[in-house]
Design a protein around this motif. Structure first.
Motif, short mmCIF file in Angstrom:
data_model
loop_
_atom_site.label_atom_id
_atom_site.label_comp_id
_atom_site.label_asym_id
_atom_site.label_seq_id
_atom_site.Cartn_x
_atom_site.Cartn_y
_atom_site.Cartn_z
N GLU A 121 0.84 -1.20 0.00
CA GLU A 121 0.00 0.00 0.00
C GLU A 121 0.87 1.25 0.00
N SER A 122 0.22 2.37 -0.22
CA SER A 122 0.94 3.64 -0.23
C SER A 122 1.44 3.99 1.17
N PRO A 123 2.68 4.43 1.28
CA PRO A 123 3.20 4.87 2.58
C PRO A 123 2.95 6.37 2.83
N ALA A 124 2.06 6.98 2.08
CA ALA A 124 1.87 8.43 2.16
C ALA A 124 1.51 8.91 3.56
N ILE A 125 0.54 8.27 4.20
CA ILE A 125 0.11 8.74 5.53
C ILE A 125 1.22 8.60 6.56
N PRO A 126 1.86 7.42 6.67
CA PRO A 126 2.97 7.36 7.63
C PRO A 126 4.10 8.35 7.32
N LEU A 127 4.33 8.63 6.04
CA LEU A 127 5.38 9.59 5.69
C LEU A 127 5.02 11.01 6.11
N VAL A 128 3.74 11.36 6.01
CA VAL A 128 3.30 12.69 6.48
C VAL A 128 3.48 12.78 8.00
N TYR A 129 3.05 11.73 8.72
CA TYR A 129 3.22 11.70 10.17
C TYR A 129 4.70 11.77 10.53
N LEU A 130 5.53 11.06 9.78
CA LEU A 130 6.98 11.08 9.99
C LEU A 130 7.52 12.50 9.81
N ALA A 131 7.06 13.19 8.79
CA ALA A 131 7.53 14.56 8.53
C ALA A 131 7.16 15.49 9.67
N VAL A 132 5.95 15.37 10.19
CA VAL A 132 5.53 16.24 11.30
C VAL A 132 6.36 15.93 12.55
N ALA A 133 6.52 14.64 12.86
CA ALA A 133 7.33 14.25 14.02
C ALA A 133 8.79 14.69 13.82
N GLY A 134 9.30 14.55 12.61
CA GLY A 134 10.66 14.98 12.31
C GLY A 134 10.85 16.48 12.49
N ALA A 135 9.83 17.25 12.13
CA ALA A 135 9.91 18.70 12.33
C ALA A 135 9.99 19.03 13.82
N VAL A 136 9.23 18.32 14.64
CA VAL A 136 9.30 18.55 16.09
C VAL A 136 10.69 18.18 16.61
N VAL A 137 11.22 17.06 16.17
CA VAL A 137 12.58 16.66 16.59
C VAL A 137 13.57 17.76 16.20
N TRP A 138 13.47 18.24 14.97
CA TRP A 138 14.42 19.24 14.48
C TRP A 138 14.31 20.55 15.26
N PHE A 139 13.10 21.05 15.44
CA PHE A 139 12.93 22.36 16.07
C PHE A 139 13.07 22.32 17.58
N ARG A 140 13.05 21.15 18.18
CA ARG A 140 13.24 21.02 19.63
C ARG A 140 14.67 20.57 19.97
N ARG A 141 15.57 20.64 19.00
CA ARG A 141 16.95 20.28 19.28
C ARG A 141 17.56 21.31 20.22
N PRO A 142 18.53 20.88 21.00
CA PRO A 142 19.16 21.80 21.96
C PRO A 142 19.84 22.98 21.27
N ALA A 143 19.75 24.13 21.87
CA ALA A 143 20.43 25.33 21.32
C ALA A 143 21.92 25.18 21.52
N ARG A 144 22.67 25.68 20.57
CA ARG A 144 24.14 25.60 20.66
C ARG A 144 24.72 26.89 21.12
#
Length: 124
Positions: free
Chosen positions: A101-124
């Motif tokens: 089947e199409s992985p479109a929905i899990p990939l969208v969820y992955l992108a949203v979760a990835g954005a949270v991981v990226w923007f919540r990274r520790p400040a340098r």
């Protein structure tokens, strides 16, 4: 005579937007987890087609719900979102290679979760 100290807190648009994104992520995963945990017939059938057993449905539902709660807790937000990214990598691969089947929905969820991981990274 009473003296009071008023502190002014500046709300940054980026912070508000990130909390909104985390709220959306939590809603997405909680909405995905509840049918798995309640035994929705379509999901029971889907996990039967995967061929590993229904324990995987319960595990995935539990991990999704834990991740949904975790992204709303400041200290747990980044690790929870990272766990959801890993879960969606597995879901995307399963959709594509096992279910065909199409992985479109899990990939969208992955992108949203990835954005949270990226923007919540520790400040340098």
């Amino acid at each position: 005579m009473s003296t009071s100290v008023t502190t002014r807190r500046t709300v940054r648009p980026r912070t508000v937007a990130l909390w909104m994104l985390q709220g959306v992520l939590a809603a997405l995963f909680a909405t995905a987890a509840l049918p798995k945990l309640s035994g929705d017939p379509a999901l029971v059938d889907m996990f039967a087609r995967i061929g590993v057993g229904q324990w995987l449905r319960y595990l995935v539902g539990t991990l999704e719900l834990a991740g949904a709660i975790g992204v709303l807790v400041p200290r747990l937000c980044r690790p929870a979102a990272l766990g959801l990214v890993a879960l969606m990598v597995g879901a995307s691969a399963t959709n594509l290679f096992v279910l065909g089947e199409s992985p479109a929905i899990p990939l969208v969820y992955l992108a949203v979760a990835g954005a949270v991981v990226w923007f919540r990274r520790p400040a340098r």
